[in-house]
Enzyme design. Structure first.
Site, PDB file in Angstrom:
ATOM      1  N   CYS A 234      -2.867  -1.783   9.491  1.00  0.00           N
ATOM      2  CA  CYS A 234      -2.241  -0.461   9.629  1.00  0.00           C
ATOM      3  C   CYS A 234      -1.692  -0.287  11.045  1.00  0.00           C
ATOM      4  O   CYS A 234      -0.661   0.355  11.240  1.00  0.00           O
ATOM      5  CB  CYS A 234      -3.238   0.650   9.320  1.00  0.00           C
ATOM      6  SG  CYS A 234      -4.187   0.344   7.819  1.00  0.00           S
TER       7      CYS A 234
ATOM      8  N   CYS B 140       0.836  -1.209   0.000  1.00  0.00           N
ATOM      9  CA  CYS B 140       0.000   0.000   0.000  1.00  0.00           C
ATOM     10  C   CYS B 140       0.864   1.249   0.000  1.00  0.00           C
ATOM     11  O   CYS B 140       0.342   2.355  -0.118  1.00  0.00           O
ATOM     12  CB  CYS B 140      -0.957   0.012   1.192  1.00  0.00           C
ATOM     13  SG  CYS B 140      -0.128   0.045   2.775  1.00  0.00           S
TER      14      CYS B 140
END
Ligand code: FES
Length: 147
Positions: A104, A35
């Site tokens: 995350c 990402c």
């Protein structure tokens, strides 16, 4: 229910401890190739206590909220306690993250661990390398994004 908790929104909109520390005692950087998010953590450590922590995060809102919360959680704590901080504890402190955003928070845990490892390395403090095994981010991403 809203996708993001009030706490996530608060830490995303008003992140705590953004920036860098000059002459930091430990610096940790971790990136997710998939990402493209990058998180960098700086620690100031005195007498084995984390007296300050700052972060720079180029990434999504959940990564920013996680780093903000994680730095808040380790400031004032002994190194041994900071080492125990898990992404799960960060997610709980944020009142949850959507399932596909949990990875995350792993960035925050690992960036802190990397910074502590850097501190140990710089000061010749022995440690168990097993403690610093990195999660396979590609695999984690694949799990959560189904790629
Ligand atoms: Fe936030 Fe992957 S999208 S770290």
């Amino acid at each position: 229910m809203a996708l993001y908790s009030d706490k996530v929104m608060d830490h995303f909109m008003n992140p705590r401890n953004v920036g860098y520390i000059e002459n930091a005692d430990g610096i940790g950087e971790i990136g997710n190739a998939k990402c493209g998010d990058i998180m960098k953590i700086y620690l100031k450590i005195e007498n084995d206590v984390i007296v300050d922590a700052k972060f720079e995060t180029f990434g999504c809102g959940s990564a920013i909220a996680s780093s903000s919360m994680a730095t808040e959680m380790i400031i004032g704590k002994p190194v041994s306690e900071a080492l125990e901080l898990t992404n799960k504890a960060v997610v709980e402190a944020l009142d949850g993250l959507p399932a596909h955003k949990v990875h995350c928070s792993v960035l925050a845990e690992e960036a802190i661990k990397n910074a502590l490892k850097d501190y140990f390395d710089r000061n010749g403090i022995p440690y168990d390398p097993e403690q610093f095994k990195e999660t396979d981010h590609d695999e984690l991403h694949a799990q959560v994004h189904g790629e």
